[in-house]
Each structure stands twice: as C-alpha cells, then as structure tokens.
Write a protein that holds these residues in place. Structure first.
Motif, PDB file in Angstrom:
ATOM      1  N   ARG A   1       0.834  -1.198   0.000  1.00 41.66           N
ATOM      2  CA  ARG A   1       0.000   0.000   0.000  1.00 41.66           C
ATOM      3  C   ARG A   1       0.870   1.251   0.000  1.00 41.66           C
ATOM      4  O   ARG A   1       0.584   2.224  -0.697  1.00 41.66           O
ATOM      5  CB  ARG A   1      -0.941  -0.032   1.208  1.00 41.66           C
ATOM      6  CG  ARG A   1      -2.037   0.995   1.167  1.00 41.66           C
ATOM      7  CD  ARG A   1      -3.143   0.691   2.152  1.00 41.66           C
ATOM      8  NE  ARG A   1      -2.726   0.819   3.549  1.00 41.66           N
ATOM      9  CZ  ARG A   1      -3.575   0.783   4.574  1.00 41.66           C
ATOM     10  NH1 ARG A   1      -4.886   0.596   4.349  1.00 41.66           N
ATOM     11  NH2 ARG A   1      -3.153   0.912   5.816  1.00 41.66           N
ATOM     12  N   ILE A   2       1.937   1.223   0.786  1.00 37.72           N
ATOM     13  CA  ILE A   2       2.875   2.348   0.794  1.00 37.72           C
ATOM     14  C   ILE A   2       3.549   2.483  -0.565  1.00 37.72           C
ATOM     15  O   ILE A   2       3.684   3.590  -1.104  1.00 37.72           O
ATOM     16  CB  ILE A   2       3.928   2.148   1.904  1.00 37.72           C
ATOM     17  CG1 ILE A   2       3.258   2.148   3.272  1.00 37.72           C
ATOM     18  CG2 ILE A   2       4.999   3.239   1.841  1.00 37.72           C
ATOM     19  CD1 ILE A   2       4.172   1.697   4.400  1.00 37.72           C
TER      20      ILE A   2
ATOM     21  N   LEU B   1       9.365   6.136   4.722  1.00 37.40           N
ATOM     22  CA  LEU B   1       8.439   5.160   5.292  1.00 37.40           C
ATOM     23  C   LEU B   1       8.608   3.807   4.628  1.00 37.40           C
ATOM     24  O   LEU B   1       8.632   2.765   5.300  1.00 37.40           O
ATOM     25  CB  LEU B   1       7.002   5.662   5.129  1.00 37.40           C
ATOM     26  CG  LEU B   1       5.904   4.760   5.696  1.00 37.40           C
ATOM     27  CD1 LEU B   1       6.027   4.654   7.216  1.00 37.40           C
ATOM     28  CD2 LEU B   1       4.525   5.299   5.313  1.00 37.40           C
ATOM     29  N   LEU B   2       8.738   3.792   3.296  1.00 40.33           N
ATOM     30  CA  LEU B   2       8.897   2.532   2.568  1.00 40.33           C
ATOM     31  C   LEU B   2      10.179   1.829   2.975  1.00 40.33           C
ATOM     32  O   LEU B   2      10.204   0.608   3.149  1.00 40.33           O
ATOM     33  CB  LEU B   2       8.892   2.796   1.063  1.00 40.33           C
ATOM     34  CG  LEU B   2       8.931   1.549   0.177  1.00 40.33           C
ATOM     35  CD1 LEU B   2       7.626   0.766   0.308  1.00 40.33           C
ATOM     36  CD2 LEU B   2       9.179   1.926  -1.283  1.00 40.33           C
ATOM     37  N   ASP B   3      11.241   2.590   3.146  1.00 38.54           N
ATOM     38  CA  ASP B   3      12.517   2.019   3.551  1.00 38.54           C
ATOM     39  C   ASP B   3      12.400   1.366   4.925  1.00 38.54           C
ATOM     40  O   ASP B   3      12.921   0.272   5.169  1.00 38.54           O
ATOM     41  CB  ASP B   3      13.588   3.110   3.569  1.00 38.54           C
ATOM     42  CG  ASP B   3      14.971   2.548   3.880  1.00 38.54           C
ATOM     43  OD1 ASP B   3      15.441   1.685   3.113  1.00 38.54           O
ATOM     44  OD2 ASP B   3      15.567   2.965   4.888  1.00 38.54           O
ATOM     45  N   ARG B   4      11.700   2.019   5.840  1.00 34.35           N
ATOM     46  CA  ARG B   4      11.496   1.461   7.180  1.00 34.35           C
ATOM     47  C   ARG B   4      10.616   0.211   7.117  1.00 34.35           C
ATOM     48  O   ARG B   4      10.793  -0.733   7.891  1.00 34.35           O
ATOM     49  CB  ARG B   4      10.823   2.484   8.088  1.00 34.35           C
ATOM     50  CG  ARG B   4      11.732   3.639   8.517  1.00 34.35           C
ATOM     51  CD  ARG B   4      10.914   4.754   9.131  1.00 34.35           C
ATOM     52  NE  ARG B   4      11.745   5.785   9.715  1.00 34.35           N
ATOM     53  CZ  ARG B   4      11.991   5.932  11.028  1.00 34.35           C
ATOM     54  NH1 ARG B   4      11.445   5.110  11.889  1.00 34.35           N
ATOM     55  NH2 ARG B   4      12.769   6.891  11.462  1.00 34.35           N
ATOM     56  N   CYS B   5       9.646   0.244   6.221  1.00 34.95           N
ATOM     57  CA  CYS B   5       8.667  -0.836   6.147  1.00 34.95           C
ATOM     58  C   CYS B   5       9.234  -2.082   5.475  1.00 34.95           C
ATOM     59  O   CYS B   5       8.730  -3.180   5.657  1.00 34.95           O
ATOM     60  CB  CYS B   5       7.425  -0.355   5.392  1.00 34.95           C
ATOM     61  SG  CYS B   5       5.952  -1.329   5.702  1.00 34.95           S
ATOM     62  N   ASP B   6      10.284  -1.903   4.682  1.00 37.83           N
ATOM     63  CA  ASP B   6      10.854  -3.036   3.951  1.00 37.83           C
ATOM     64  C   ASP B   6      11.511  -4.017   4.912  1.00 37.83           C
ATOM     65  O   ASP B   6      11.026  -5.124   5.130  1.00 37.83           O
ATOM     66  CB  ASP B   6      11.868  -2.518   2.917  1.00 37.83           C
ATOM     67  CG  ASP B   6      12.350  -3.630   1.986  1.00 37.83           C
ATOM     68  OD1 ASP B   6      12.187  -4.810   2.347  1.00 37.83           O
ATOM     69  OD2 ASP B   6      12.890  -3.314   0.923  1.00 37.83           O
TER      70      ASP B   6
ATOM     71  N   VAL C   1       2.521   1.240  12.986  1.00 38.50           N
ATOM     72  CA  VAL C   1       3.704   1.428  13.823  1.00 38.50           C
ATOM     73  C   VAL C   1       4.728   2.303  13.135  1.00 38.50           C
ATOM     74  O   VAL C   1       5.251   3.267  13.716  1.00 38.50           O
ATOM     75  CB  VAL C   1       4.324   0.057  14.189  1.00 38.50           C
ATOM     76  CG1 VAL C   1       5.670   0.244  14.887  1.00 38.50           C
ATOM     77  CG2 VAL C   1       3.379  -0.746  15.064  1.00 38.50           C
ATOM     78  N   GLU C   2       5.014   1.985  11.874  1.00 40.38           N
ATOM     79  CA  GLU C   2       6.084   2.698  11.162  1.00 40.38           C
ATOM     80  C   GLU C   2       5.722   4.157  10.894  1.00 40.38           C
ATOM     81  O   GLU C   2       6.581   5.032  10.966  1.00 40.38           O
ATOM     82  CB  GLU C   2       6.416   1.975   9.863  1.00 40.38           C
ATOM     83  CG  GLU C   2       6.911   0.542  10.045  1.00 40.38           C
ATOM     84  CD  GLU C   2       8.116   0.447  10.979  1.00 40.38           C
ATOM     85  OE1 GLU C   2       8.890   1.416  11.072  1.00 40.38           O
ATOM     86  OE2 GLU C   2       8.266  -0.608  11.624  1.00 40.38           O
TER      87      GLU C   2
END
Length: 396
Positions: free
Chosen positions: A158-159, A237-242, A252-253
C-alpha cells in the motif's frame, strides 16, 4: 410468569437477532453475482439453514442504482484519487464502501484488489455488464503462510502503491474499506491547502509512541498531496517498512517516523486540546526540520472519528468519516451463532460492523449527534434497527 422486564429483554434479543439475519442476507445479496464456488457454497449453507431465501433468477442488484462507467475522468475541481484496498474476504464491505462513496457524490474512488480471487470477482461483474460497474486496479501481494503475513505484505504494498502514484503527480486519499463516510467533503480543499499530509487521530497504538507524545495517528485514513516533501516522507516510510521482508505494520512505522521527523504545535495545557478518556479531541499542525517543506495536519477527532465500537459518545453531525473498532465480543458471538459459523467465511464481521454502526451512531442511528452520553446502549440501538427491518419486511 414472565415479567414486563423479562418480556422487554426477550423482545430486544429477538429484534437484535433479526438485525443480524438482515445483515447476513444483505451480505449474501452483495455476493449474489459472484461466480466463485466457495461463495456459492456459503450461500447454499445459509439457504439450507433457512437463514436466507433461495437466490432469485437473473442478475440480482442489491443497490438499484445506475451503472457508473469505469475510469470516470477526474472532476475539474477534485483531482484527488480515493483509494481503498481489498482481498476476497473484504469484498462485501468493499462494495458497500464503493457505493457509499458514489452516493455521496464522489467520482474518483477506486478499489485496489490484492489477490487473484478478488480480481476475478470484479472482472466477472464488469464483464457481464451488471448494473454496477466498479473501478478497480490490481496489485497482487505475497499471501505468505499466515493471514498476518498477507496483511503485513498489504501494508508494505500500500505504501509502495501510494509512492508510485505520488511520483506521477497523483494526490491521494488513502482509506480502509470499512471506513464509514457520512457526507461529501470536497477534496479540493485539501489539495489547495498548504499541507502535504493530513492524518486522523488514533487510539493509543503503538503505546510507546503514545506515551512519548500523547497521541498517535491512524494509518487507515490519510490525505497525501503529490509534492516533493510528501514523496521524501513516503520514501523514508517505505525504507522502514521493507526491512528485507517487504512486510510491516504501517501503523507502527508511520507513528515512529512522524515522531522523529515532525514537530507538532500541540499545547497540552490548552482547552483546545482537552482529552476524553485520555485521547486528544482536536487537531493540530506540524512541520519537519528533517524533510524540507513538509507540513502536516491532524483532523479533529469528531470530524474523522476513530474509537471503540461500543462508544459512550457518538460523532456529531459534523462528522465526515467514522472508523469504529471491532464489534463487541458478544455481538461477534451472536453473528457466529446465527450464521452457523458461516460468518467467518464471508467476511461478515466487517460488513456487520458497518451496518450496525449505521444503526448505532451512523447517519440514521439512534444516537446521532448526542452531545451527552449516548441515549441507547448498543443492544437497544440494534434492536431498534431490527424492528425497522421487520416493519419494512411486513409492508412489502
């Protein structure tokens, strides 16, 4: 001998059960045009148990509205794309959400399907020219071995989807399919504002972020303006979520990221930011010193309401969207009992959450716009809903 109090309890219980039966029937009607074998078997089981009538012949239409052509051009004043994701299990509530957005006057909403079964479902409806045409896109996610894996893969994708759309200049309103919109708000007002992102207040999750700053925001309702600053935030955000797995909890992220890079102009001592049950009720703004130019806003809680389903205070008539939590356990139990266990297989809890919220705190709910605590507790409100459905059935 049955007392008047006992008769009242029996009456409420029966009407409540009737309300549940109506929801089951409504949900199965939404799935009427579904050619999937699993769905047909679920309906057959309900028919055998006498819970719904046999399927009518021809093409059933639960909405009785005009067909809406796919890929409707954006309005000249509203160029914000409204996006909600669904899989096979959430199809009933996704359709309800789509029709609600249409009835309110929106024309840029689209469903993004995340598994092949949901894709086939909507392709079948559109191909056979039923009276409703659903704009949908496809972004298949990794289902993993557990439901939790699929959900977290959805949040990552989704991100990624939002980032891709923003990079091509498309501003977005990201929403969950079980968010209940109650009125039309022109999205152009957000597009023309100086905010790159606008969020809704959440409850208290994640708790360590809530403890640190006194609030958290909701990952299931966000306005994102297509700007360089927003793109930078989404890339972070995507980098954290990966994390190497391409799965995460975006709730959370999001909150961890915003707590680190945004300074909010919140004054906890101000009456403007008074709390109810420990939760802030009014919105505020924030800016980032890390991401140049990024400016964010948080909506008032009443406007974009998030809280427990069995709340003591319903949103007011100024409410735009409600995001109630899970149904109380005793209601979920009743759904399972009345549906003979089929409820779990047709995503009934999500559909029931929407319909019962409408009866409890929605536009036509018994507790709408109460400035004090609610007048009707949940069972009584749902019994009133069941009584209305009973009267409608008798007058047909």
């Amino acid at each position: 001998m049955t007392t008047s109090s006992g008769r009242l309890k029996i009456s409420i219980s029966l009407l409540f059960a009737f309300a549940v039966l109506h929801i089951i029937n409504f949900t199965m009607t939404i799935l009427e045009n579904d050619s999937l074998v699993s769905r047909k078997n679920d309906r057959d089981e309900l028919v055998m148990n006498g819970l719904v009538s046999s399927p009518p012949g021809g093409d059933a239409n639960p909405y009785d509205k005009q067909k809406y052509v796919a890929n409707t051009p954006h309005s000249t004043t509203d160029t914000v794309k409204i996006v909600a994701f669904t899989d096979l299990d959430y199809i009933p509530v996704a359709k309800w959400w789509y029709e609600r957005m249409t009835s309110l006057g929106y024309n840029t909403h689209v469903i993004v399907v995340i598994d092949h079964e949901a894709q086939s479902h909507f392709q079948n409806i559109n191909k056979h020219n039923y009276s409703n045409y659903y704009r949908f896109e496809t972004k298949i996610v990794d289902p993993g071995k557990r439901r939790k894996n699929k959900v977290r893969s959805l949040w990552y994708n989704r991100i990624l989807y939002c980032l891709t759309e923003l990079k091509r200049g498309q501003s977005l309103l990201l929403t969950d399919v079980d968010n209940i919109f109650s009125k039309y708000e022109p999205l152009s007002q957000y597009l023309e504002s100086n905010y790159d992102a606008i969020y809704a207040l959440e409850g208290k999750f994640p708790p360590y972020v809530f403890k640190k700053q006194g609030f958290v925001v909701c990952g299931g309702l966000i306005f994102l303006r297509a700007s360089n600053a927003t793109i930078q935030i989404m890339e972070m955000l995507l980098d954290r979520c990966d994390g190497g797995t391409k799965r995460c909890d975006d709730q959370v992220e999001w909150n961890k990221l915003l707590a680190e890079v945004v300074t909010w102009n919140i004054d906890k001592s101000s009456m403007r930011n008074k709390t109810q049950d420990g939760l802030l009720q009014y919105g505020f703004e924030g800016v980032s010193s890390t991401v140049k130019g990024f400016k964010a806003k948080v909506w008032d809680r009443d406007f974009a309401w998030r809280g427990p389903f069995d709340t003591e205070y319903c949103p007011s008539e100024q409410n735009w969207v409600s995001m109630p939590g899970n149904l109380p356990f005793h209601v979920q139990q009743k759904l399972e009992t009345v549906s003979h266990g089929v409820a779990k297989n047709i995503g009934l809890e999500k559909m029931a959450r929407v319909i019962l919220w409408e009866a409890f705190c929605g536009v036509n709910g018994t507790n709408r716009d109460r400035k004090q605590r609610i007048r009707d507790r949940l069972d009584k409100a749902l019994a009133a809903f069941g009584e209305r459905q009973s009267v409608k059935l008798q007058t047909k």
